[in-house]
Design an enzyme around this catalytic site. Structure first.
Site, PDB file in Angstrom:
ATOM      1  N   ASP A  99       0.821  -1.209   0.000  1.00 18.70           N
ATOM      2  CA  ASP A  99       0.000   0.000   0.000  1.00 18.70           C
ATOM      3  C   ASP A  99       0.853   1.256   0.000  1.00 18.70           C
ATOM      4  O   ASP A  99       1.999   1.254   0.469  1.00 18.70           O
ATOM      5  CB  ASP A  99      -0.982   0.001   1.173  1.00 18.70           C
ATOM      6  CG  ASP A  99      -0.304   0.039   2.530  1.00 18.70           C
ATOM      7  OD1 ASP A  99       0.673  -0.706   2.728  1.00 18.70           O
ATOM      8  OD2 ASP A  99      -0.757   0.802   3.408  1.00 18.70           O
ATOM      9  N   GLU A 164      -0.020  -1.188   5.691  1.00 20.58           N
ATOM     10  CA  GLU A 164       1.067  -0.692   6.552  1.00 20.58           C
ATOM     11  C   GLU A 164       0.900   0.780   6.864  1.00 20.58           C
ATOM     12  O   GLU A 164       1.158   1.222   7.990  1.00 20.58           O
ATOM     13  CB  GLU A 164       2.414  -0.939   5.870  1.00 20.58           C
ATOM     14  CG  GLU A 164       3.629  -0.696   6.763  1.00 20.58           C
ATOM     15  CD  GLU A 164       4.130   0.760   6.744  1.00 20.58           C
ATOM     16  OE1 GLU A 164       4.977   1.107   7.580  1.00 20.58           O
ATOM     17  OE2 GLU A 164       3.664   1.532   5.866  1.00 20.58           O
TER      18      GLU A 164
END
Length: 417
Positions: A99, A164
């Site tokens: 991400d 994350e």
């Protein structure tokens, strides 16, 4: 055998660039990682990995101890590829998050943020540095080992995780599912430094009350903006004091290892009205060895003391809330075998001694070290100062060097037949 020379022949720049460009071209802002994750899953299968793809449910996991928090709960896949060795030996985890943060205003970028443009020896685009460059280095390392016909005794677990940037939900889910090991390398951008320590982070929201009045008679009101200024001054004094007194050997030379930063300030709802409320949201860094609860207490005390010295705030006190994910600090001994092995590999690849230091940001490493006692380091290509900014990029040469160092570390740490 000249291991460095053998592996170097199989670190193909063209392949690395094309793979990195393909990942950058697939937008994967937190919550929207699906397409990029499925792309990586197929690459791991092509490399011979045993691939586990599943959709972790944050609602189910949040009751487990150590859950890092998550704001974005949409369903999307986590990916882990396991490469079994030829015998028994240590399990090395290589972790990277898919991400990214949002791209911001595309017209402010020199190149479109999802173009994967190549210029000046770099690949540009959102996520190129943080941290698709690190993921590509992992994949290139495994490909080099395979194409060189080399084998290792232990096993390697490659984790491409979601969420994350939202606190670490993807890594937490992988660990809870049983994808663990004897040590971990989290391939965040470190400019090839070996980083066995990272700071902690906790996010805050301060709400400051005021009293509304027409802007033409502002003395009839109390500006929440003006009332916030002494609080901000108190926080800057707290920051100064903490950074002068909290020292660690891995942070020498870093001017501000434990910063307080305010990222959002909102006050008022009309230009001609004295603002009745102000909210300020930001983050405070937590030093290695500190507890989040103690740092929060210091922060709240600084706000309370500033309020006690202000006639308005004394009777209309501000409030402090703790919001979002929590990143505890983490540290692994610089004498650990993984730190030494990776440092040796970096020295062989670059011809220079590896920089071994701490960093002032948080990462998923703490979920390994703090929750499961798995020692780890951060290591990867790219400069963290370019992450989350316009014109994010990663030097291609660093991705190549990172891949080569990772390949050598895999063979050394996991053992060869």
């Amino acid at each position: 055998m000249d291991l460095l020379g053998t592996l170097s022949k199989h670190i193909e720049r063209a392949d690395i660039v094309e793979l990195l460009r393909s990942l950058v071209r697939i937008p994967s802002v937190t919550g929207e990682e699906e397409a990029a994750q499925m792309h990586v899953a197929q690459i791991l299968r092509d490399l011979g990995g045993e691939v586990d793809v599943w959709r972790p449910d944050a609602r189910e996991l949040q009751s487990l101890p150590g859950f890092p928090g998550a704001r974005i709960l949409t369903s999307r896949p986590n990916v882990v590829g396991v490469f079994q060795g030829s015998g028994t030996g240590p399990v090395l985890v290589l972790n990277g998050h898919m991400d990214t943060v949002t791209s911001g205003h595309a017209d402010r970028w020199t190149y479109p943020p999802f173009s994967g443009e190549v210029a000046d020896g770099k690949v540009y685009g959102r996520g190129a540095c943080d941290m698709k460059g690190g993921l590509v280095a992992i994949l290139a390392a495994l490909r080099a080992i395979r194409e060189a016909g080399l084998r290792f005794r232990g096993s390697v677990s490659v984790q491409s995780v979601i969420g994350e940037e939202d606190g670490g939900f993807g890594t937490f889910a992988a660990l809870a599912r049983g994808h663990r090991g004897d040590a971990v390398i989290v391939c965040e951008p470190t400019q090839l430094a070996v980083v066995p320590a990272h700071a902690g982070v906790t996010l805050f929201r301060i709400t400051v009350p005021g009293r509304a009045a027409h802007g033409a008679v502002r003395l009839e009101g109390v500006s929440a903006f003006h009332s916030f200024l002494p609080i901000h001054d108190a926080l800057m004094r707290l920051e100064k004091r903490r950074n002068e007194t909290l020292r660690h050997e891995l942070y020498e030379g870093i001017g501000l290892p434990w910063p307080i930063s305010i990222g959002i300030v909102q006050a008022g709802n009309w230009p001609a009205i004295v603002p009745e409320f102000l909210t300020a949201e930001g983050r405070i860094g937590v030093a290695v060895g500190e507890r989040i609860s103690d740092v929060r207490h210091q922060f709240e005390q600084a706000v309370d003391e500033a309020a006690a010295a202000d006639p308005w705030l004394l009777t209309h006190p501000p409030s402090v809330e703790w919001i979002g994910g929590v990143w505890e600090p983490a540290v692994t001994s610089r004498d650990h075998l993984l730190v030494q092995t990776l440092g040796k590999a970096v020295r062989q690849v670059t011809g220079q001694s590896a920089s071994v230091r701490g960093v002032s940001y948080g990462s998923d490493m703490r979920l390994f070290t703090n929750n499961y006692g798995i020692p780890g380091v951060l290591f990867g290509p790219g400069d963290i100062r370019l992450a989350h900014f316009t014109d994010e990029s990663v030097p291609i040469a660093e991705v190549e060097q990172a891949a080569l160092a990772l390949a050598m570390t895999i063979l050394e740490f996991c053992g060869t037949p």
